[in-house]
Design an enzyme around this catalytic site. Structure first.
Site, PDB file in Angstrom:
ATOM      1  N   HIS A  94      -7.243  -3.390   9.924  1.00  0.00           N
ATOM      2  CA  HIS A  94      -8.422  -4.175   9.533  1.00  0.00           C
ATOM      3  C   HIS A  94      -9.317  -4.431  10.757  1.00  0.00           C
ATOM      4  O   HIS A  94      -9.425  -5.565  11.198  1.00  0.00           O
ATOM      5  CB  HIS A  94      -7.986  -5.526   8.948  1.00  0.00           C
ATOM      6  CG  HIS A  94      -7.211  -5.472   7.676  1.00  0.00           C
ATOM      7  ND1 HIS A  94      -6.613  -6.589   7.107  1.00  0.00           N
ATOM      8  CD2 HIS A  94      -6.929  -4.439   6.840  1.00  0.00           C
ATOM      9  CE1 HIS A  94      -6.000  -6.244   5.987  1.00  0.00           C
ATOM     10  NE2 HIS A  94      -6.159  -4.943   5.794  1.00  0.00           N
ATOM     11  N   GLU A 118       0.826  -1.215   0.000  1.00  0.00           N
ATOM     12  CA  GLU A 118       0.000   0.000   0.000  1.00  0.00           C
ATOM     13  C   GLU A 118       0.859   1.265   0.000  1.00  0.00           C
ATOM     14  O   GLU A 118       0.369   2.350   0.336  1.00  0.00           O
ATOM     15  CB  GLU A 118      -0.955   0.023   1.209  1.00  0.00           C
ATOM     16  CG  GLU A 118      -1.854  -1.194   1.357  1.00  0.00           C
ATOM     17  CD  GLU A 118      -2.891  -1.355   0.253  1.00  0.00           C
ATOM     18  OE1 GLU A 118      -2.933  -0.502  -0.653  1.00  0.00           O
ATOM     19  OE2 GLU A 118      -3.632  -2.348   0.290  1.00  0.00           O
ATOM     20  N   HIS A 131     -12.865  -4.000   3.810  1.00  0.00           N
ATOM     21  CA  HIS A 131     -11.410  -4.186   3.915  1.00  0.00           C
ATOM     22  C   HIS A 131     -10.848  -3.614   5.229  1.00  0.00           C
ATOM     23  O   HIS A 131     -10.304  -4.355   6.031  1.00  0.00           O
ATOM     24  CB  HIS A 131     -10.739  -3.536   2.682  1.00  0.00           C
ATOM     25  CG  HIS A 131      -9.259  -3.694   2.638  1.00  0.00           C
ATOM     26  ND1 HIS A 131      -8.533  -3.817   1.474  1.00  0.00           N
ATOM     27  CD2 HIS A 131      -8.334  -3.733   3.627  1.00  0.00           C
ATOM     28  CE1 HIS A 131      -7.248  -3.952   1.756  1.00  0.00           C
ATOM     29  NE2 HIS A 131      -7.098  -3.899   3.061  1.00  0.00           N
ATOM     30  N   HIS A 185      -2.965   2.072   8.515  1.00  0.00           N
ATOM     31  CA  HIS A 185      -4.010   1.240   7.909  1.00  0.00           C
ATOM     32  C   HIS A 185      -4.182  -0.022   8.744  1.00  0.00           C
ATOM     33  O   HIS A 185      -3.195  -0.690   9.062  1.00  0.00           O
ATOM     34  CB  HIS A 185      -3.605   0.883   6.475  1.00  0.00           C
ATOM     35  CG  HIS A 185      -4.455  -0.169   5.835  1.00  0.00           C
ATOM     36  ND1 HIS A 185      -5.830  -0.048   5.704  1.00  0.00           N
ATOM     37  CD2 HIS A 185      -4.151  -1.374   5.298  1.00  0.00           C
ATOM     38  CE1 HIS A 185      -6.305  -1.136   5.103  1.00  0.00           C
ATOM     39  NE2 HIS A 185      -5.318  -1.955   4.856  1.00  0.00           N
ATOM     40  N   GLU A 220     -17.988  11.353  22.058  1.00  0.00           N
ATOM     41  CA  GLU A 220     -16.628  11.781  21.714  1.00  0.00           C
ATOM     42  C   GLU A 220     -16.396  11.900  20.200  1.00  0.00           C
ATOM     43  O   GLU A 220     -15.531  12.655  19.764  1.00  0.00           O
ATOM     44  CB  GLU A 220     -15.614  10.751  22.240  1.00  0.00           C
ATOM     45  CG  GLU A 220     -15.385  10.765  23.723  1.00  0.00           C
ATOM     46  CD  GLU A 220     -14.686  12.033  24.175  1.00  0.00           C
ATOM     47  OE1 GLU A 220     -15.304  12.777  24.946  1.00  0.00           O
ATOM     48  OE2 GLU A 220     -13.560  12.293  23.750  1.00  0.00           O
TER      49      GLU A 220
HETATM   50  P1  13P Z   1       1.100  -5.477   3.089  1.00  0.00           P
HETATM   51  O1  13P Z   1       1.534  -6.732   3.841  1.00  0.00           O
HETATM   52  O2  13P Z   1       1.691  -5.432   1.707  1.00  0.00           O
HETATM   53  O3  13P Z   1       1.378  -4.248   3.895  1.00  0.00           O
HETATM   54  O4  13P Z   1      -0.469  -5.583   2.864  1.00  0.00           O
HETATM   55  C1  13P Z   1      -1.346  -5.731   3.934  1.00  0.00           C
HETATM   56  C2  13P Z   1      -2.648  -5.063   3.707  1.00  0.00           C
HETATM   57  O5  13P Z   1      -3.372  -4.812   4.651  1.00  0.00           O
HETATM   58  C3  13P Z   1      -3.056  -4.699   2.338  1.00  0.00           C
HETATM   59  O6  13P Z   1      -4.144  -3.835   2.322  1.00  0.00           O
HETATM   60 ZN    ZN Z   2      -5.344  -3.963   4.173  1.00  0.00          ZN
END
Ligand code: 13P
Ligand code: ZN
Length: 279
Positions: free
Chosen positions: A138, A113, A207, A136, A166
């Site tokens: 998940h 990313e 995602h 980023h 909040e």
């Molecule tokens: P990477 O291991 O390449 O950082 O990818 C993980 C991910 O969350 C892709 O969106």
């Molecule tokens: Zn990801």
């Protein structure tokens, strides 16, 4: 390397892993280094490595250094072996290429990313020089909601805001929504960085989330706040699809003065339906 930056970078990776936001290699992290932080480690950097294409252009970040997680690397392992899992990269003079100057000692490349991270880092730098972190992850609950709420930033923001007082104080610009897209390239980076021109949070439907901050605490805290609210909404929706009580538009307006925030009226619409996810 033994610097505060390294310790702080490790801490957010471990904290995120403990929250359950980083299964396998899920998620990635980048940080735009300060000049003094580069100077502190200069002697340990190898500037002879080869230039590689970023896959996008970020001219405002030319010649800068970034600490970035490696692609395919597990957040869980960052504290166990930082140099195997993380790298420092330097960008070239027009912001089209990078080289690895530290870390990833057993091979590899920065996160897949990287285009999204750098494009976000560029737009947030242009917003405010102090914004340095792009994170980023998940997180389960906000991803779950992306299957049942309309993928509309007004509705998504409003439903998340209503779950915790909040929220509008922590992210007064709301949440931007990127519909499902192929991850890992320039296109999703363009969509996300359009959101980050103004907002601190972008949801990637089905995602995960991208957030930014001035430091790791701020970025982590933002991710945590959105996900906590999403968890409350998931719990409410598991009981009912209609709320008996909630925070109303005028209540949100009343937060503005004491907390010194300005909320966009587009999120404060009067609802004609009691059903969660309907306007
Ligand atoms: P990477 O291991 O390449 O950082 O990818 C993980 C991910 O969350 C892709 O969106
Ligand atoms: Zn990801």
């Amino acid at each position: 390397m033994n610097t505060k930056l390294k310790r702080d970078f490790i801490k957010i990776c471990s904290d995120g892993y403990k929250q359950g936001w980083h299964e396998r290699n899920g998620g990635n992290l980048s940080y735009r280094m300060k000049d003094e932080e580069v100077k502190e480690v200069k002697a340990e950097l190898n500037e002879d490595s080869e230039w590689k294409e970023i896959g996008t252009e970020v001219p405002s970040l030319a010649n800068e250094y970034f600490m970035v997680t490696g692609s395919g690397k597990y957040f869980r392992n960052v504290e166990l072996d930082f140099e195997d899992n993380v790298c420092i990269i330097k960008l070239n003079e027009d912001g089209t290429k990078y080289k690895i100057v530290y870390g990833l000692v057993n091979g590899g490349r920065p996160t897949s990313e990287l285009p999204s991270h750098l494009m976000n880092l560029e737009v947030i730098k242009n917003r405010n020089e102090d914004l340095r972190v792009v994170y980023h992850a998940h997180p389960c609950n906000v991803v779950a909601l992306s299957f049942v709420l309309p993928l509309d930033e007004e509705i998504f923001t409003r439903e998340i805001w209503e779950m915790e007082t909040e929220c509008p104080i922590v992210f007064p610009k709301g949440i931007g929504v990127v519909p499902w897209m192929v991850p890992g390239g320039k296109d999703i980076g363009i969509k996300t960085s359009e959101i980050m021109k103004e907002k601190d949070v972008a949801l990637w439907a089905h995602h995960g989330m991208f957030v930014c901050g001035r430091d790791f605490d701020e970025a982590f805290g933002l991710m945590h706040t959105v996900e906590k609210s999403a968890e409350i909404l998931v719990k409410v929706m598991s009981i009912t699809n209609e709320k008996l009580n909630t925070i109303r538009p005028q209540d949100f307006r009343d937060l503005q003065e004491p907390f010194n925030v300005t909320l966009d009226e587009k999120f404060l619409y009067e609802k004609s339906s009691k059903k969660i996810g309907e306007k």
